[in-house]
Motif scaffolding. Structure first.
Motif, PDB file in Angstrom:
ATOM      1  N   PRO A 259     -11.684 -71.595 -42.184  1.00  0.00           N
ATOM      2  CA  PRO A 259     -12.361 -70.435 -42.777  1.00  0.00           C
ATOM      3  C   PRO A 259     -13.791 -70.767 -43.184  1.00  0.00           C
ATOM      4  N   GLN A 260     -14.670 -69.751 -43.131  1.00  0.00           N
ATOM      5  CA  GLN A 260     -16.061 -69.939 -43.515  1.00  0.00           C
ATOM      6  C   GLN A 260     -16.143 -70.457 -44.953  1.00  0.00           C
ATOM      7  N   GLY A 261     -17.017 -71.430 -45.150  1.00  0.00           N
ATOM      8  CA  GLY A 261     -17.194 -71.997 -46.468  1.00  0.00           C
ATOM      9  C   GLY A 261     -16.355 -73.228 -46.735  1.00  0.00           C
ATOM     10  N   THR A 262     -15.471 -73.579 -45.783  1.00  0.00           N
ATOM     11  CA  THR A 262     -14.652 -74.783 -45.947  1.00  0.00           C
ATOM     12  C   THR A 262     -15.546 -76.025 -45.955  1.00  0.00           C
ATOM     13  N   SER A 263     -15.288 -76.913 -46.864  1.00  0.00           N
ATOM     14  CA  SER A 263     -16.112 -78.123 -46.951  1.00  0.00           C
ATOM     15  C   SER A 263     -15.800 -79.070 -45.799  1.00  0.00           C
ATOM     16  N   GLU A 264     -16.732 -79.963 -45.559  1.00  0.00           N
ATOM     17  CA  GLU A 264     -16.562 -80.933 -44.483  1.00  0.00           C
ATOM     18  C   GLU A 264     -15.378 -81.850 -44.737  1.00  0.00           C
ATOM     19  N   GLY A 265     -15.118 -82.157 -46.009  1.00  0.00           N
ATOM     20  CA  GLY A 265     -13.992 -83.026 -46.343  1.00  0.00           C
ATOM     21  C   GLY A 265     -12.660 -82.412 -45.978  1.00  0.00           C
ATOM     22  N   VAL A 266     -12.486 -81.116 -46.261  1.00  0.00           N
ATOM     23  CA  VAL A 266     -11.236 -80.431 -45.912  1.00  0.00           C
ATOM     24  C   VAL A 266     -11.073 -80.363 -44.399  1.00  0.00           C
ATOM     25  N   THR A 267     -12.166 -80.059 -43.698  1.00  0.00           N
ATOM     26  CA  THR A 267     -12.111 -80.009 -42.238  1.00  0.00           C
ATOM     27  C   THR A 267     -11.721 -81.366 -41.670  1.00  0.00           C
ATOM     28  N   GLN A 268     -12.270 -82.448 -42.261  1.00  0.00           N
ATOM     29  CA  GLN A 268     -11.963 -83.797 -41.778  1.00  0.00           C
ATOM     30  C   GLN A 268     -10.496 -84.126 -41.980  1.00  0.00           C
ATOM     31  N   VAL A 269      -9.893 -83.634 -43.071  1.00  0.00           N
ATOM     32  CA  VAL A 269      -8.462 -83.862 -43.292  1.00  0.00           C
ATOM     33  C   VAL A 269      -7.645 -83.254 -42.159  1.00  0.00           C
ATOM     34  N   ARG A 270      -8.007 -82.039 -41.729  1.00  0.00           N
ATOM     35  CA  ARG A 270      -7.288 -81.389 -40.633  1.00  0.00           C
ATOM     36  C   ARG A 270      -7.533 -82.113 -39.304  1.00  0.00           C
ATOM     37  N   VAL A 271      -8.731 -82.618 -39.137  1.00  0.00           N
ATOM     38  CA  VAL A 271      -9.033 -83.401 -37.928  1.00  0.00           C
ATOM     39  C   VAL A 271      -8.157 -84.647 -37.884  1.00  0.00           C
ATOM     40  N   ASP A 272      -8.034 -85.331 -39.008  1.00  0.00           N
ATOM     41  CA  ASP A 272      -7.202 -86.529 -39.081  1.00  0.00           C
ATOM     42  C   ASP A 272      -5.730 -86.189 -38.816  1.00  0.00           C
ATOM     43  N   GLN A 273      -5.302 -85.011 -39.266  1.00  0.00           N
ATOM     44  CA  GLN A 273      -3.922 -84.577 -39.009  1.00  0.00           C
ATOM     45  C   GLN A 273      -3.677 -84.403 -37.522  1.00  0.00           C
ATOM     46  N   ILE A 274      -4.640 -83.819 -36.827  1.00  0.00           N
ATOM     47  CA  ILE A 274      -4.510 -83.611 -35.377  1.00  0.00           C
ATOM     48  C   ILE A 274      -4.531 -84.946 -34.645  1.00  0.00           C
ATOM     49  N   ILE A 275      -5.449 -85.815 -35.032  1.00  0.00           N
ATOM     50  CA  ILE A 275      -5.530 -87.129 -34.389  1.00  0.00           C
ATOM     51  C   ILE A 275      -4.241 -87.910 -34.609  1.00  0.00           C
ATOM     52  N   GLY A 276      -3.691 -87.834 -35.831  1.00  0.00           N
ATOM     53  CA  GLY A 276      -2.440 -88.535 -36.118  1.00  0.00           C
ATOM     54  C   GLY A 276      -1.303 -88.049 -35.236  1.00  0.00           C
ATOM     55  N   GLY A 277      -1.208 -86.734 -35.010  1.00  0.00           N
ATOM     56  CA  GLY A 277      -0.168 -86.197 -34.127  1.00  0.00           C
ATOM     57  C   GLY A 277      -0.325 -86.701 -32.710  1.00  0.00           C
ATOM     58  N   ALA A 278      -1.586 -86.737 -32.221  1.00  0.00           N
ATOM     59  CA  ALA A 278      -1.825 -87.230 -30.866  1.00  0.00           C
ATOM     60  C   ALA A 278      -1.486 -88.706 -30.742  1.00  0.00           C
ATOM     61  N   GLU A 279      -1.792 -89.478 -31.759  1.00  0.00           N
ATOM     62  CA  GLU A 279      -1.480 -90.914 -31.718  1.00  0.00           C
ATOM     63  C   GLU A 279       0.022 -91.154 -31.732  1.00  0.00           C
ATOM     64  N   ARG A 280       0.758 -90.348 -32.493  1.00  0.00           N
ATOM     65  CA  ARG A 280       2.219 -90.481 -32.482  1.00  0.00           C
ATOM     66  C   ARG A 280       2.781 -90.142 -31.105  1.00  0.00           C
ATOM     67  N   LEU A 281       2.222 -89.108 -30.487  1.00  0.00           N
ATOM     68  CA  LEU A 281       2.677 -88.742 -29.145  1.00  0.00           C
ATOM     69  C   LEU A 281       2.383 -89.855 -28.151  1.00  0.00           C
ATOM     70  N   ASN A 282       1.204 -90.460 -28.285  1.00  0.00           N
ATOM     71  CA  ASN A 282       0.838 -91.514 -27.335  1.00  0.00           C
ATOM     72  C   ASN A 282       1.715 -92.750 -27.505  1.00  0.00           C
ATOM     73  N   GLU A 283       2.207 -92.993 -28.718  1.00  0.00           N
ATOM     74  CA  GLU A 283       3.125 -94.115 -28.912  1.00  0.00           C
ATOM     75  C   GLU A 283       4.390 -93.913 -28.081  1.00  0.00           C
TER      76      GLU A 283
END
Length: 530
Positions: A42-66
């Motif tokens: 959503p508009q106005g979301t801070s960069e820190g919150v966005t980065q948390v969601r990015v890390d969540q997505i990366i973590g899911g992809a890494e689990r899949l790659n394992e």
């Protein structure tokens, strides 16, 4: 019998295409070596919150790659690298998953994108998140809706999203309507006007304090350093600090912002798109799986999802974009150029044989090449697409060339006085080996391309299938249907001449088949004028 059998095959081919046995699409799914996941909060979301969601997505992809590593038995798996970028804006990010080359894996990037999505799960606060294997031609389903009434347009967009969400053929349905971002509306009070302030003066000071103001540029070697001033982070965190900031007047006075202006919370548009002078929003979607036909999915959108939306919103118009638009552009170019080429080719054939009827007979073979196109795509499980059409254009030239060789050999025999039936049989015998060898070598040469799995070859495979299988079937038709058409054409012309002579002279005319042929007539004229 030959004509009926050939027509039956042609009808079955068209029926298989229309009935979905051989599927069609606008642009085939091209195998990629990367999967992209655009994320928008959503508009106005801070960069820190966005980065948390990015890390969540990366973590899911890494689990899949394992799990992929355990499956293939190496230390790489199928995802060799992940690159994430936050921006533009603090609420947006793009995550790119770079895969091992397509030749080294037995799973398609399309399936990997779905697997990543399932592993990551839902992110409820994300306004946009999709996992796509990018197609250079655009989205398979992209609907552009437009209206002069923006409120009605947004209502139509929401309804269309709901209707398209009911279609099983689609996934990752998104739209280009950016959420309104929060903003503050500042209205000057009478006191501000009395002190000589203008909107520009006041807002300029607010901007300089919170966003920053460039005050100097310093040269450091070959680099230029910009010096900006603004409030410390602690002094610009909330709205209370904004209302208490000091605004300086021209006479040097300093006043709190709350005494000079009314500040109202509101929302504002991020971007505005237009089409034909109207406001536009695009609703786009990916196909649910590779077995779904792009044209079938689009027909479902057009016949099922759009009618209730348009009925409820009369001012809204629509048109298809993405792959449909690219296909229409190619079709538009073909509709202009292809008829001219075919007419010129027909004229060349007519002047070469000095026979309009033989040129017509040769062109009658061309549509039967669709039998090979349908058969080849069915065997390989591929969808007929724009690239297949381009291959069919090349196939026309090959079939016409082989037909020229056959008819030329036939005319040479007729010129020597050979009867039509004997000339056709002898031509078939003499041209059988050269035509068969040409077809065999061409099809064999295209076979490695048809079975190639590399990324670079994916664009060419539909064209190769069209040419190879169209040529194989076309060769059979060339050696059976073309002689039949030549014989049928001869019979029709002979009967027409017999009827006209009987009507004009009142007597029957005894005429041989070869006397109707242009090659025989030309030879007789040469003998008479020697």
């Amino acid at each position: 019998l030959v004509i009926l059998a050939s027509l039956s095959m042609l009808i079955i081919s068209f029926g298989a295409i229309a009935g979905g046995w051989v599927q069609t699409t606008f642009v085939p799914n091209i195998e990629q070596n990367a999967v992209t996941a655009p994320l928008e909060m959503p508009q106005g979301t801070s960069e820190g919150v966005t980065q948390v969601r990015v890390d969540q997505i990366i973590g899911g992809a890494e689990r899949l790659n394992e799990s992929y590593k355990a499956q293939v038995g190496n230390d790489i798996g199928y995802i060799r690298n992940i690159v994430a970028k936050v921006g533009p804006g603090s609420n947006k990010a793009t995550i790119s998953f770079f895969l091992v080359p397509s030749e080294e894996r037995d799973i398609r990037s399309f399936d990997i994108s779905i697997a990543i999505k399932e592993e990551v799960g839902s992110i409820p606060d994300a306004t946009l998140l999709s996992f796509i294997s990018t197609n250079p031609f655009g989205k398979p389903v992209s609907v552009s809706i437009a209206s002069n009434n923006y409120e009605e347009l947004r209502s139509a967009k929401n309804m269309l999203l709901e209707e398209m969400g009911k279609l099983e053929q689609l996934r990752d349905i998104t739209d280009t309507d950016n959420e309104d971002q929060p903003e503050l509306k500042v209205t000057l009070k009478d006191r501000a006007y009395a002190l000589g302030f203008t909107n520009r003066d006041l807002i300029g000071q607010v901007r300089n304090a919170f966003f920053g103001n460039e005050i100097q540029r310093l040269q450091r070697g070959t680099n230029e350093v910009k010096v900006w001033t603004r409030y410390n982070l602690e002094d610009r965190r909330d709205i209370g600090q904004l209302l208490d900031m000091r605004i300086r007047s021209a006479d040097g006075g300093s006043y709190p912002l709350r005494e000079l202006a009314e500040v109202e919370f509101t929302t504002g548009m991020v971007s505005i798109s237009h089409r034909d002078g109207k406001r536009e929003i695009r609703v786009e979607a990916e196909l649910a799986n590779l077995d779904v036909s792009g044209t079938d999915a689009l027909n479902q959108v057009q016949n099922v999802a759009l009618p209730p939306v348009l009925a409820a919103h009369p001012s809204v118009t629509y048109q298809f974009e993405g792959q449909v638009r690219e296909t229409e552009k190619a079709a538009g170019s073909a509709s202009t150029v292809l008829p001219v080429i075919l007419i010129l080719l027909f004229a060349i054939v007519t002047f070469t044989f000095r026979s309009f009827s033989q040129a017509v007979v040769l062109y009658m073979i061309v549509p039967f090449g669709i039998v090979g196109v349908a058969l080849g795509h069915y065997i390989h499980g591929m969808q007929i697409s724009l690239l297949s059409f381009l291959g069919f254009v090349a196939l026309i030239g090959i079939l016409v060339n082989d037909g020229l060789v056959f008819i030329n050999a036939y005319n040479d025999l007729v010129r020597k006085g050979t009867n039509v039936m004997e000339a056709l049989v002898e031509t078939g015998k003499s041209r059988f080996r050269p035509i068969l060898l040409t077809t065999g070598t061409t099809a064999a040469g295209l076979a490695p391309l048809i079975f190639e799995k590399s990324f670079q070859a994916q664009f060419l495979i539909p064209m190769a299938i069209t040419i190879a299988y169209g040529l194989v079937v076309g060769t059979f038709l060339l050696l059976t249907l073309l002689p039949t058409f030549l014989l049928l054409s001869n019979s029709i012309r002979k009967n027409i001449k017999w009827v006209l002579h009987w009507i004009w002279e009142g007597e029957k005319l005894d005429i041989e088949r070869k006397e109707i042929e242009p090659a025989y007539k030309e030879r007789q004229w040469e003998l008479e004028n020697e």
